[in-house]
Design an enzyme around this catalytic site. Structure first.
Site, PDB file in Angstrom:
ATOM      1  N   SER A  11       0.827  -1.208  -0.101  1.00 52.49           N
ATOM      2  CA  SER A  11       0.285   0.149   0.008  1.00 52.49           C
ATOM      3  C   SER A  11       0.901   1.147   0.024  1.00 52.49           C
ATOM      4  CB  SER A  11      -1.028   0.122   0.989  1.00 52.49           C
ATOM      5  OG  SER A  11      -1.317   1.255   1.293  1.00 52.49           O
ATOM      6  N   HIS A  36      -1.757  -1.295  -4.089  1.00 51.83           N
ATOM      7  CA  HIS A  36      -2.804  -0.985  -3.428  1.00 51.83           C
ATOM      8  C   HIS A  36      -2.909   0.395  -3.296  1.00 51.83           C
ATOM      9  CE1 HIS A  36      -6.172  -1.931  -0.847  1.00 51.83           C
ATOM     10  NE2 HIS A  36      -5.654  -0.946   0.000  1.00 51.83           N
ATOM     11  N   ASP A  38      -4.683   3.670  -1.744  1.00 54.16           N
ATOM     12  CA  ASP A  38      -6.047   4.037  -0.494  1.00 54.16           C
ATOM     13  C   ASP A  38      -6.473   5.411  -0.949  1.00 54.16           C
ATOM     14  OD1 ASP A  38      -6.122   1.530   1.059  1.00 54.16           O
ATOM     15  OD2 ASP A  38      -3.900   1.973   1.255  1.00 54.16           O
ATOM     16  N   MET A  40      -8.957   8.115   0.051  1.00 51.76           N
ATOM     17  CA  MET A  40      -9.786   8.466   1.174  1.00 51.76           C
ATOM     18  C   MET A  40     -10.355   9.977   1.072  1.00 51.76           C
ATOM     19  SD  MET A  40      -7.706   6.886   4.450  1.00 51.76           S
ATOM     20  CE  MET A  40      -6.741   5.612   4.079  1.00 51.76           C
ATOM     21  N   HIS A  69      -8.569   1.048  -3.637  1.00 55.34           N
ATOM     22  CA  HIS A  69      -9.321   0.862  -2.569  1.00 55.34           C
ATOM     23  C   HIS A  69     -10.075   2.135  -2.172  1.00 55.34           C
ATOM     24  CE1 HIS A  69      -9.823   0.003   1.851  1.00 55.34           C
ATOM     25  NE2 HIS A  69     -10.766   0.110   1.529  1.00 55.34           N
ATOM     26  N   MET A  71     -12.001   4.581  -0.398  1.00 55.09           N
ATOM     27  CA  MET A  71     -12.883   5.034   0.787  1.00 55.09           C
ATOM     28  C   MET A  71     -13.595   6.272   0.931  1.00 55.09           C
ATOM     29  SD  MET A  71      -9.793   2.949   3.283  1.00 55.09           S
ATOM     30  CE  MET A  71      -8.690   3.364   1.904  1.00 55.09           C
ATOM     31  N   MET A 140     -11.344  -6.299   5.601  1.00 58.02           N
ATOM     32  CA  MET A 140     -10.547  -5.339   6.367  1.00 58.02           C
ATOM     33  C   MET A 140     -10.292  -5.940   7.576  1.00 58.02           C
ATOM     34  SD  MET A 140     -11.011  -1.348   5.109  1.00 58.02           S
ATOM     35  CE  MET A 140      -9.291  -1.431   5.485  1.00 58.02           C
ATOM     36  N   ASP A 178      -6.969  -6.493   4.293  1.00 57.13           N
ATOM     37  CA  ASP A 178      -6.228  -5.482   4.147  1.00 57.13           C
ATOM     38  C   ASP A 178      -6.268  -4.819   5.929  1.00 57.13           C
ATOM     39  OD1 ASP A 178      -5.410  -2.645   3.759  1.00 57.13           O
ATOM     40  OD2 ASP A 178      -7.038  -2.102   2.621  1.00 57.13           O
TER      41      ASP A 178
HETATM   42  C1  DX5 Z   1      -6.535   1.626   5.825  1.00 57.06           C
HETATM   43  C2  DX5 Z   1      -5.937   0.971   4.507  1.00 57.06           C
HETATM   44  C3  DX5 Z   1      -4.794   0.048   4.478  1.00 57.06           C
HETATM   45  C4  DX5 Z   1      -3.368   0.537   4.898  1.00 57.06           C
HETATM   46  C5  DX5 Z   1      -2.655  -0.748   5.106  1.00 57.06           C
HETATM   47  O1  DX5 Z   1      -7.502   2.220   5.828  1.00 57.06           O
HETATM   48  O2  DX5 Z   1      -6.963   0.771   3.782  1.00 57.06           O
HETATM   49  O3  DX5 Z   1      -4.623  -0.473   2.966  1.00 57.06           O
HETATM   50  O4  DX5 Z   1      -2.819   1.165   4.108  1.00 57.06           O
HETATM   51  O5  DX5 Z   1      -1.893  -0.297   6.134  1.00 57.06           O
HETATM   52  P1  DX5 Z   1      -1.079  -1.494   7.204  1.00 57.06           P
HETATM   53  O6  DX5 Z   1      -0.498  -2.471   6.409  1.00 57.06           O
HETATM   54  O7  DX5 Z   1      -0.085  -0.729   7.731  1.00 57.06           O
HETATM   55  O8  DX5 Z   1      -2.099  -1.620   7.917  1.00 57.06           O
HETATM   56 ZN    ZN Z   2      -6.503  -0.175   1.724  1.00 61.27          ZN
END
Ligand code: DX5
Ligand code: ZN
Length: 230
Positions: A11, A36, A38, A40, A69, A71, A140, A178
């Site tokens: 990620s 990956h 993320d 947000m 991903h 969010m 998750m 995740d």
């Molecule tokens: C959290 C993200 C994850 C995050 C994972 O909301 O969806 O993808 O980056 O990070 P680690 O592996 O450090 O939990």
């Molecule tokens: Zn993620």
């Protein structure tokens, strides 16, 4: 007997945003199977990261599949932007206030793989009906929003249920995990059926290089699966 290599998806949230090209090179060298990303929006989760422009810039630097991903509160509205930017899989949250079926259909009709992400406390029954129309389920094991949180083992029974349901579908659907995946937890998720492992702080947040960190995760996976029932 050793298993096939796990699909590790670093990620970029945990990488140095001022040197994403370096981070991408490092995880390519380390054998990552996907990246990956993320996304947000500061609304669906209490953090803000980046949008389609960054995805496009990453796309230009790598041939690895991009696992997006989302969010965000309105994935139906923004899915197209992320697909046009180069996303291969678009996973959005079943808890987001949108028409889930319509969003899955939109993603598929635009040529990407639809994925559904589920929060740790979301029960299996609330997303079971969507499984046949998906290409990926992202379970998750931390609350979405931040990297570096502790893996929640109480999610593992749900992961096993999803795995079993996907096996019964008779077509390949990726089961991802995740949150908090590390050398200590990757085996737990693998034994519960996960095949795609998102890893943020365990790749970019250690004393090791990302290349070495990925090798450590691969070895931990092999170690955990070596005596698992095939
Ligand atoms: C959290 C993200 C994850 C995050 C994972 O909301 O969806 O993808 O980056 O990070 P680690 O592996 O450090 O939990
Ligand atoms: Zn993620």
């Amino acid at each position: 007997m050793a298993r096939a290599a796990p699909l590790l998806a670093p990620s970029l949230l945990s990488a140095d945003f001022a040197d994403l090209a370096g981070a991408i090179r490092a995880v390519e060298e380390g054998g990552a199977g996907a990246l990956h990303l993320d996304v947000m929006d500061g609304h669906f989760v209490p953090n803000i990261t980046f949008g389609p422009d960054l995805v496009r810039a990453v796309r230009a630097r790598t041939r690895l599949p991009l696992d997006i991903h989302l969010m965000i509160t309105d994935p139906l509205r923004y899915a197209e932007d992320f697909i046009r930017a180069g996303g291969d899989t678009i996973a959005f949250h079943v808890e987001s206030p949108v028409d889930v079926h319509a969003t899955i259909e939109r993603i598929r009709s635009l040529g990407a793989r639809p994925g559904l992400a589920v929060r740790p406390d979301t029960p299996f029954e609330t997303f079971e009906a969507y499984l046949p129309s998906l290409d990926e389920v992202m379970v998750m094991t931390v609350q979405p929003g931040f990297s570096g949180q502790r893996f929640l083992p109480e999610v593992l029974p749900k992961m096993r249920r999803v795995h079993q349901a996907l096996e019964e579908l008779g077509r390949p659907v990726t089961l991802g995990v995740d949150g908090g995946v590390s050398r200590e937890t990757i085996g737990l998720a693998a034994r519960a059926g996960a095949g795609l492992f998102v890893c943020g702080s365990s790749v970019f947040g250690t004393d090791r290089t990302p290349q070495q960190a990925l090798r450590v995760l691969q070895a931990a996976y092999q170690g955990a699966m070596v005596d698992a029932v095939p």
